[in-house]
Write an enzyme that holds these catalytic residues in place. Structure first.
Site, PDB file in Angstrom:
ATOM      1  CE  LYS A 197      -2.146  -6.174  -4.010  1.00  0.00           C
ATOM      2  NZ  LYS A 197      -0.934  -6.767  -4.568  1.00  0.00           N
ATOM      3  CE  LYS A 252      -0.828  -4.044  -1.083  1.00  0.00           C
ATOM      4  NZ  LYS A 252       0.299  -4.590  -1.826  1.00  0.00           N
TER       5      LYS A 252
HETATM    6  C1  PBG Z   1       2.263  -6.722  -6.341  1.00  0.00           C
HETATM    7  C2  PBG Z   1       2.158  -5.798  -5.198  1.00  0.00           C
HETATM    8  C3  PBG Z   1       1.648  -4.502  -5.214  1.00  0.00           C
HETATM    9  C4  PBG Z   1       1.902  -3.978  -3.965  1.00  0.00           C
HETATM   10  C5  PBG Z   1       2.527  -4.953  -3.204  1.00  0.00           C
HETATM   11  N1  PBG Z   1       2.653  -6.100  -3.984  1.00  0.00           N
HETATM   12  C6  PBG Z   1       1.056  -3.680  -6.303  1.00  0.00           C
HETATM   13  C7  PBG Z   1      -0.100  -4.131  -7.043  1.00  0.00           C
HETATM   14  O1  PBG Z   1      -0.841  -5.012  -6.619  1.00  0.00           O
HETATM   15  O2  PBG Z   1      -0.278  -3.597  -8.124  1.00  0.00           O
HETATM   16  C8  PBG Z   1       1.591  -2.564  -3.581  1.00  0.00           C
HETATM   17  C9  PBG Z   1       2.409  -1.977  -2.511  1.00  0.00           C
HETATM   18  C10 PBG Z   1       2.404  -0.494  -2.431  1.00  0.00           C
HETATM   19  O3  PBG Z   1       1.711   0.227  -3.157  1.00  0.00           O
HETATM   20  O4  PBG Z   1       3.142  -0.024  -1.578  1.00  0.00           O
HETATM   21  N2  PBG Z   1       1.439  -7.776  -6.431  1.00  0.00           N
END
Ligand code: PBG
Length: 329
Positions: A197, A252
């Site tokens: 991530k 992601k």
């Molecule tokens: C939280 C989380 C996030 C997303 C999914 N889980 C945001 C972040 O890490 O700040 C992002 C998903 C999206 O932007 O669609 N941990």
């Protein structure tokens, strides 16, 4: 002889039946995972994400029924937590009757056939907006955070989650969650690990939607989310999570990490999900609007490329519309 004019690449592109016959990658409804923002408050449309709404538990149940009818296999739930339930230590994250726990129980009862995946991270619940816990000088305490994430995972598994999806990027959390789940009688609960991530600006509409953007303020998540310049590191993250017992991997954002998806596909045998994150959705929606083209057709192009690069599943905010178009054309 294997060149022009004997070889004509266009020979196989002459007609729709030929294109269909030779298509290597086709999005199927079963590939799609539908993320949903759940709320106890008003059901607002998410800013910069046309067509994406907050759902209360009643409308979530209806949505789950609709999703199942279309052939969608699972939902991924995120809470919109009111400010008075947020705290420094995120204790609402493991409260037995928190919003997500209640949502899980209701959907499980009304639509038992749909898979329920829950995000495991503290950011919706913390006053500082971080995914983990911070110590007195504002530094993320990895091991203390793991403890909190384990409590969250157990609370959500008790409420009926089929899959817990840690998205926090703390080190060692997959192994810790696995052993906690097993010791509490939840050895059947899967772990979908957000293994790779990246620290990304593309999460902005999501943070607006769950209300963590203002809590996070000018701070960022670069001490735990990955540096976009690296992909060896992503493969190490992935292999560590495989080793720690993940059942399923997430990468992601999707669009900016196709190379990582392809490398991950070759590096391990676990199924990979790609997350088309909120900012990607938002960009494509405004591009469609600006150019007068079909949003769904643009979406399909991007979803297909995520699958072509090696993802088996795609988390996609308009999975309902995509599934509808795959069913009814
Ligand atoms: C939280 C989380 C996030 C997303 C999914 N889980 C945001 C972040 O890490 O700040 C992002 C998903 C999206 O932007 O669609 N941990």
């Amino acid at each position: 002889m294997s060149s022009f004019p004997n070889v004509r690449m266009r020979r196989r592109r002459q007609a729709p039946w030929l294109l269909e016959t030779f298509a290597e990658t086709t999005i199927q409804t079963k590939d799609l995972i539908l993320p949903v923002f759940v709320t106890d408050g008003p059901q607002l449309e998410v800013e910069n994400m046309p067509g994406v709404w907050h759902h209360n538990i009643n409308s979530l149940v209806k949505l789950a029924k609709h999703a199942v009818q279309l052939g969608i296999k699972s939902l991924l739930l995120f809470p919109v937590v009111p400010a008075d339930k947020k705290s420094e230590c995120a204790k609402e994250a493991w409260a037995n009757d928190n919003l997500i726990a209640r949502a899980l129980k209701s959907v499980k009862q009304a639509v038992p056939e749909i898979g329920l995946i829950v995000d495991v991270a503290l950011d919706p619940y913390t006053t500082h907006g971080h995914d983990g816990l911070v110590n007195s000088i504002g530094v993320i305490d990895n091991d203390k955070s793991i403890n909190a994430l384990c409590k969250q995972a157990i609370a959500l598994a008790s409420a009926g989650a089929d899959v817990v999806a840690p998205s926090d990027m703390m080190d060692g959390r997959v192994a810790a969650i696995r052993s906690k789940l097993d010791s509490q009688g939840f050895s059947n609960v899967l772990i979908l690990s957000y293994a790779a991530k990246y620290n990304s600006k593309l999460y902005a509409p999501f943070r607006g939607a769950i209300g963590s953007a203002s809590d996070l303020g000018k701070k960022d998540k670069s001490s735990y989310q990955q540096d976009i310049r690296n992909s060896d590191e992503a493969i190490r993250e992935i292999l560590l999570d495989v080793e720690e017992g993940a059942d399923w991997l997430m990468i992601k954002p999707g669009m900016t990490n196709l190379d990582v998806i392809a490398r991950a596909r070759n590096a391990c045998l676990l199924p990979i999900a790609a997350y088309q994150v909120s900012g990607e959705y938002s960009m494509l929606a405004s591009f469609a609007e600006k150019t007068g083209q079909s949003f769904l057709e643009i979406q399909l192009e991007f979803l297909t490329v995520l699958k072509r690069s090696g993802a088996m599943h795609i988390v996609c905010y308009n999975a309902i519309d995509i599934a509808g178009s795959l069913l009814y054309g």
